[in-house]
Design a protein around this motif. Structure first.
Motif, mmCIF file in Angstrom:
data_model
loop_
_atom_site.group_PDB
_atom_site.id
_atom_site.type_symbol
_atom_site.label_atom_id
_atom_site.label_comp_id
_atom_site.label_asym_id
_atom_site.label_seq_id
_atom_site.Cartn_x
_atom_site.Cartn_y
_atom_site.Cartn_z
ATOM 1 N N ALA A 1 0.827 -1.205 0.000
ATOM 2 C CA ALA A 1 0.000 0.000 0.000
ATOM 3 C C ALA A 1 0.866 1.262 0.000
ATOM 4 O O ALA A 1 0.505 2.271 -0.608
ATOM 5 N N ARG A 2 2.027 1.214 0.646
ATOM 6 C CA ARG A 2 2.932 2.370 0.692
ATOM 7 C C ARG A 2 3.818 2.465 -0.542
ATOM 8 O O ARG A 2 4.575 3.415 -0.705
ATOM 9 N N GLY A 3 3.773 1.459 -1.396
ATOM 10 C CA GLY A 3 4.571 1.484 -2.618
ATOM 11 C C GLY A 3 5.995 0.983 -2.425
ATOM 12 O O GLY A 3 6.833 1.165 -3.309
ATOM 13 N N LEU A 4 6.281 0.377 -1.289
ATOM 14 C CA LEU A 4 7.633 -0.147 -1.049
ATOM 15 C C LEU A 4 7.892 -1.447 -1.799
ATOM 16 O O LEU A 4 9.032 -1.799 -2.064
ATOM 17 N N ILE A 5 6.835 -2.162 -2.128
ATOM 18 C CA ILE A 5 6.967 -3.435 -2.827
ATOM 19 C C ILE A 5 5.813 -3.532 -3.826
ATOM 20 O O ILE A 5 4.718 -3.038 -3.559
ATOM 21 N N GLU A 6 6.067 -4.120 -4.978
ATOM 22 C CA GLU A 6 5.022 -4.287 -5.990
ATOM 23 C C GLU A 6 5.019 -5.729 -6.478
ATOM 24 O O GLU A 6 5.679 -6.064 -7.464
ATOM 25 N N PRO A 7 4.261 -6.584 -5.796
ATOM 26 C CA PRO A 7 4.223 -7.985 -6.237
ATOM 27 C C PRO A 7 3.475 -8.120 -7.561
ATOM 28 O O PRO A 7 2.653 -7.277 -7.928
ATOM 29 N N LYS A 8 3.800 -9.166 -8.275
ATOM 30 C CA LYS A 8 3.065 -9.474 -9.502
ATOM 31 C C LYS A 8 1.684 -9.985 -9.086
ATOM 32 O O LYS A 8 1.434 -10.252 -7.925
ATOM 33 N N ARG A 9 0.798 -10.126 -10.042
ATOM 34 C CA ARG A 9 -0.548 -10.641 -9.776
ATOM 35 C C ARG A 9 -0.845 -11.799 -10.722
ATOM 36 O O ARG A 9 -0.471 -11.771 -11.895
ATOM 37 N N SER A 10 -1.531 -12.796 -10.190
ATOM 38 C CA SER A 10 -1.979 -13.907 -11.023
ATOM 39 C C SER A 10 -3.192 -13.423 -11.815
ATOM 40 O O SER A 10 -3.738 -12.354 -11.526
ATOM 41 N N PRO A 11 -3.635 -14.189 -12.795
ATOM 42 C CA PRO A 11 -4.833 -13.777 -13.548
ATOM 43 C C PRO A 11 -6.058 -13.557 -12.649
ATOM 44 O O PRO A 11 -6.926 -12.772 -12.968
ATOM 45 N N LYS A 12 -6.096 -14.258 -11.515
ATOM 46 C CA LYS A 12 -7.224 -14.090 -10.593
ATOM 47 C C LYS A 12 -6.965 -13.003 -9.558
ATOM 48 O O LYS A 12 -7.784 -12.787 -8.679
ATOM 49 N N GLY A 13 -5.804 -12.327 -9.611
ATOM 50 C CA GLY A 13 -5.521 -11.221 -8.704
ATOM 51 C C GLY A 13 -4.740 -11.584 -7.460
ATOM 52 O O GLY A 13 -4.523 -10.731 -6.586
ATOM 53 N N THR A 14 -4.291 -12.815 -7.342
ATOM 54 C CA THR A 14 -3.503 -13.240 -6.178
ATOM 55 C C THR A 14 -2.115 -12.621 -6.259
ATOM 56 O O THR A 14 -1.486 -12.612 -7.315
ATOM 57 N N ARG A 15 -1.644 -12.109 -5.133
ATOM 58 C CA ARG A 15 -0.283 -11.544 -5.090
ATOM 59 C C ARG A 15 0.732 -12.671 -5.258
ATOM 60 O O ARG A 15 0.661 -13.688 -4.586
ATOM 61 N N LEU A 16 1.700 -12.434 -6.132
ATOM 62 C CA LEU A 16 2.791 -13.389 -6.345
ATOM 63 C C LEU A 16 4.107 -12.655 -6.192
ATOM 64 O O LEU A 16 4.399 -11.729 -6.935
ATOM 65 N N TYR A 17 4.894 -13.064 -5.212
ATOM 66 C CA TYR A 17 6.160 -12.404 -4.900
ATOM 67 C C TYR A 17 7.311 -13.167 -5.534
ATOM 68 O O TYR A 17 7.333 -14.400 -5.562
ATOM 69 N N SER A 18 8.273 -12.414 -6.037
ATOM 70 C CA SER A 18 9.465 -13.015 -6.644
ATOM 71 C C SER A 18 10.576 -13.114 -5.602
ATOM 72 O O SER A 18 10.455 -12.582 -4.492
ATOM 73 N N GLN A 19 11.652 -13.784 -5.983
ATOM 74 C CA GLN A 19 12.813 -13.872 -5.089
ATOM 75 C C GLN A 19 13.378 -12.476 -4.831
ATOM 76 O O GLN A 19 13.763 -12.148 -3.712
#
Length: 158
Positions: free
Chosen positions: A37-55
């Motif tokens: 929410a603060r913009g410190l991290i931007e995870p990817k999203r699955s097609p259904k909107g689930t947050r997906l974090y990378s290494q």
């Protein structure tokens, strides 16, 4: 015999769900939501909107945690540090780009100097045979006199 399939995942590919990423970063999942929410991290999203974090996201979360716990920074300070690091990276890339361009130009200059030495000629002005060369500073301005006759001057002479 079992078949083995080797899968390679880039450091930027989102593969961890929020619970796994939180565990890897040793944080509560709600903290990850707050950082997003603060913009410190931007995870990817699955097609259904689930947050997906990378290494890379997990490493960034660990870095944020280090800044807040070990260094004593608040989130505004963390934001500023991350912003300055990003600016520094961009500046370093720009300097590297300019250094490569400067090297190219130096090579071009060296090549031109070699060609100049091979030709060993000076550039001189071509003058057509028999034509007189007159310098601009030697030319005198033309003076002309124009006589203007007005209508009332004509009436008097008549």
């Amino acid at each position: 015999m079992k078949r083995r399939t080797r899968v390679t995942i880039s450091a930027d590919q989102g593969v961890f769900m929020i619970s796994v990423a939180a565990e890897l970063a040793e944080m509560h999942p709600q903290t990850l939501r707050m950082y997003e929410a603060r913009g410190l991290i931007e995870p990817k999203r699955s097609p259904k909107g689930t947050r997906l974090y990378s290494q890379r996201d997990v490493e960034r979360l660990r870095r944020i945690q280090q800044m807040t716990t070990e260094w004593g920074l608040n989130l505004a300070g963390v934001e500023r540090v991350l912003e300055l690091e990003s600016q520094l990276e961009r500046a370093q890339r720009r300097v590297e780009q300019l250094e490569r361009r400067a090297a190219q130009l130096q090579e071009e200059i060296a090549g031109l100097e070699v060609r100049r030495d091979e030709v060993k000629a000076d550039i001189v002005r071509y003058e057509q045979p028999g034509a007189e060369v007159v310098r601009a500073r030697d030319v005198k301005p033309l003076r002309t006199t124009i006589k203007v006759e007005r209508d009332d001057d004509r009436d008097r002479s008549a």
